[in-house]
Structure formats: C-alpha cells, structure tokens
Design an enzyme around this catalytic site. Structure first.
Site, PDB file in Angstrom:
ATOM      1  N   HIS A 146       0.835  -1.207   0.000  1.00  0.00           N
ATOM      2  CA  HIS A 146       0.000   0.000   0.000  1.00  0.00           C
ATOM      3  C   HIS A 146       0.866   1.251   0.000  1.00  0.00           C
ATOM      4  CE1 HIS A 146       1.015  -0.550   4.237  1.00  0.00           C
ATOM      5  NE2 HIS A 146       0.747   0.738   4.417  1.00  0.00           N
ATOM      6  N   ASP A 163       0.483   5.007   1.911  1.00  0.00           N
ATOM      7  CA  ASP A 163      -0.332   5.674   2.938  1.00  0.00           C
ATOM      8  C   ASP A 163      -1.082   6.878   2.365  1.00  0.00           C
ATOM      9  OD1 ASP A 163       0.846   3.915   4.732  1.00  0.00           O
ATOM     10  OD2 ASP A 163       2.412   5.344   5.294  1.00  0.00           O
ATOM     11  N   HIS A 173       4.856   0.191   0.349  1.00  0.00           N
ATOM     12  CA  HIS A 173       5.505  -0.598   1.393  1.00  0.00           C
ATOM     13  C   HIS A 173       4.564  -1.682   1.917  1.00  0.00           C
ATOM     14  CE1 HIS A 173       3.587   2.800   3.498  1.00  0.00           C
ATOM     15  NE2 HIS A 173       3.448   1.981   4.527  1.00  0.00           N
ATOM     16  N   ARG A 213       5.078   5.792  14.382  1.00  0.00           N
ATOM     17  CA  ARG A 213       5.034   6.391  13.042  1.00  0.00           C
ATOM     18  C   ARG A 213       4.503   7.814  13.105  1.00  0.00           C
ATOM     19  NH1 ARG A 213       1.242   4.180   8.170  1.00  0.00           N
ATOM     20  NH2 ARG A 213       0.056   6.070   8.548  1.00  0.00           N
TER      21      ARG A 213
HETATM   22  C1  SIN Z   1       2.925   0.882   7.886  1.00  0.00           C
HETATM   23  O1  SIN Z   1       2.324   0.412   6.944  1.00  0.00           O
HETATM   24  O2  SIN Z   1       2.947   2.088   8.107  1.00  0.00           O
HETATM   25  C2  SIN Z   1       3.677  -0.036   8.819  1.00  0.00           C
HETATM   26  C3  SIN Z   1       4.957  -0.502   8.260  1.00  0.00           C
HETATM   27  C4  SIN Z   1       5.700  -1.391   9.216  1.00  0.00           C
HETATM   28  O3  SIN Z   1       5.241  -1.625  10.328  1.00  0.00           O
HETATM   29  O4  SIN Z   1       6.774  -1.860   8.862  1.00  0.00           O
END
Ligand code: SIN
Length: 274
Positions: free
Chosen positions: A95, A97, A249, A264
């Site tokens: 995906h 973000d 990612h 995050r």
């Molecule tokens: C995310 O998709 O923001 C999480 C990525 C992760 O936990 O490595």
C-alpha cells in the site's frame, strides 16, 4: 560526514546523521535522498517521542492519521504494534499511505522501538523504476488516466480491520475517496512515478471496478517484481523515512509469538499532478 548509499531495488542507506541534532543542510540532504531514492534508512538513532516529533516537524508539517491508534501522550505519533498474542499485523499488504486523501501525505517516519528476534522486515517497492520500464504504448495509455482511491474497505465499519482481533480499529465513518493521476510527476524530484496501489486504489476514474481490475492487476504484478524491491531489516533504533509518492511498502507478518512496536509520524503532502 553524511554518506548516502543507494540500495538494490529501492531506497538508500544514510550514515553520519544524528536525527536528534541534525544540521539544516543534513535535513536538506535527507529530504533530497527521500525524494530521489523513495526511502531513506538509518540505524542506531536515539529518538524519543519528543525528538521524533521535533525531527518530523523539520521535515514537514505533521498530519495525524484518522484511523491508527495513537500513543498515550502524543496524538502526532501512531502506534504500529503487534503483540505476542495477535496474529494480524498492521500494513501487511502492499500500500501507499493516505492515497485516499485529496492531498496525500508526503511520507512517514517510522521508528523501531521493539523488534522480534527474527522477521518483521518491511518491503519497499520503487514506483519510479516500475514506471520507467513500461512500454511507450502503455505509458501513453496511463498518461490519460486518473484513478479513484478510497478507504472504506480497509477502515470502514464493515471492513477488514474492524472485523478482526484488531479492535483498536473500531471502524470509521470518515471514509474519503479521491482521484489522482495514474502517473504523477513527483513534486520534489520532478521524476515520473506510477501512482496506483493495491491497498487503496479502487478503479480508474470513469471505468467500473470490473473493467479496471485486469489492468490494475497487471500493474500490481509488474510493480511488485523483486528487482524493484528492497527488504529492510529493523533493529531497535532503526528509522525509515519514506515517500508515499515514490514507493509502496508492506510489513512482513512472520514473527508470531513476539512483539513488534514501532512509532510512526506522517508528514503532510500536496495535491498530485501529472
Ligand atoms: C505501515 O504500513 O505504516 C507499517 C509498516 C511497518 O510496520 O513496517
């Protein structure tokens, strides 16, 4: 001295910068590396929630994700956690973000606090390279298309997370949809990138979901080939700063029985153009 080492597939490893007291020119170098390589990785950083927020504010304005659980004291920080007893992780499919927003987030700064003894890597895929190698014919077709992005199927009340053990995702009614060009010109690097993703893209604008599915499936398979991907292994203190306009990612879910805890912060972006 700052060293920037390009990685196979996607991203760059950055050495010689301490994110807590980086100089302005180091922040500029870091931002350029994120724009050019899609994601910058750093190890052995010592960010606390306060210095994480302070560093993020130097990269760009912080945008608070509507859906993620927050850390107790800091609404700016989303808690990306999987406990020893949970089986579903967060972000376990490819995906980008916030592509459902009119002005999609520029990127995120993810800090590793607790990592499992094995596994828990994150894959990053390079949307500049995925676009570059398409045929001229397909590039021409895509250049005239926009795609609709939405979030109801992921964060809505009847959707993926709300129906799982991840009850912290309660199911939202704030479920935006937005359209963006399928090929964007990256506002920071000036390079073209493919801007559809398996997590949030619903269909091409003006096409039905059924009509869109075969071409989207081709693009997803194409863009997730191993030579466009870098697999990042985390240690406590590792940091990834990624650009949502240039990468996808996906967090690997291969460490059941162990805890993984990340913080995050998401950085605001802008309307995307072609
Ligand atoms: C995310 O998709 O923001 C999480 C990525 C992760 O936990 O490595």
């Amino acid at each position: 001295m700052t060293a920037i080492k390009a990685l196979e597939g996607c991203g760059a490893l950055i050495e010689g910068i301490d994110l807590v007291d980086a100089r302005d020119h180091e922040i500029d170098a870091l931002r350029s590396a994120v724009f050019d390589y899609g994601v910058a990785f750093l190890h052995d950083q010592r960010l606390t929630p306060e210095t994480h927020i302070a560093f993020a504010e130097r990269v760009g304005p912080i945008v608070i994700n509507r859906y993620f659980p927050k850390t107790d004291k800091y609404p700016q920080i989303a808690k990306v956690e999987k406990t020893e007893v949970q089986t579903l992780n967060i972000g376990g499919g490819w995906h980008t973000d916030h592509s459902y927003d009119e002005e999609p987030a520029m990127g995120s700064i993810l800090v590793a606090l607790e990592t499992p003894p094995h596994g828990g890597d994150t894959l990053f895929a390079n949307m500049y390279s995925a676009y570059d190698v398409l045929s001229d014919g397909l590039k021409k077709t895509l250049s005239g298309l926009r795609a609709v992005h939405g979030t109801a199927h992921v964060f809505g009340k009847a959707a993926a997370y709300a129906n799982t053990e991840r009850k912290e995702f309660t199911g939202s009614t704030d479920l935006p949809e937005s359209t963006h060009p399928v090929v964007i010109v990256h506002p920071g690097s000036g390079k073209k990138a493919l801007y559809v993703n398996p997590g949030f893209t619903l269909r091409f604008d003006g096409w039905t979901a059924e009509e869109s599915a075969p071409l989207l499936a081709f693009l997803y398979e194409h863009a997730s080939q191993p030579h466009f991907i870098y697999r990042f292994s985390w240690k406590p203190g590792s940091v990834a700063i990624w650009d949502n306009r240039a990468t996808w990612h996906k967090a690997m879910n291969d460490y059941h029985g162990h805890r993984r805890l990340m913080h995050r912060i998401t950085i605001a972006g802008e309307r995307l153009t072609t």
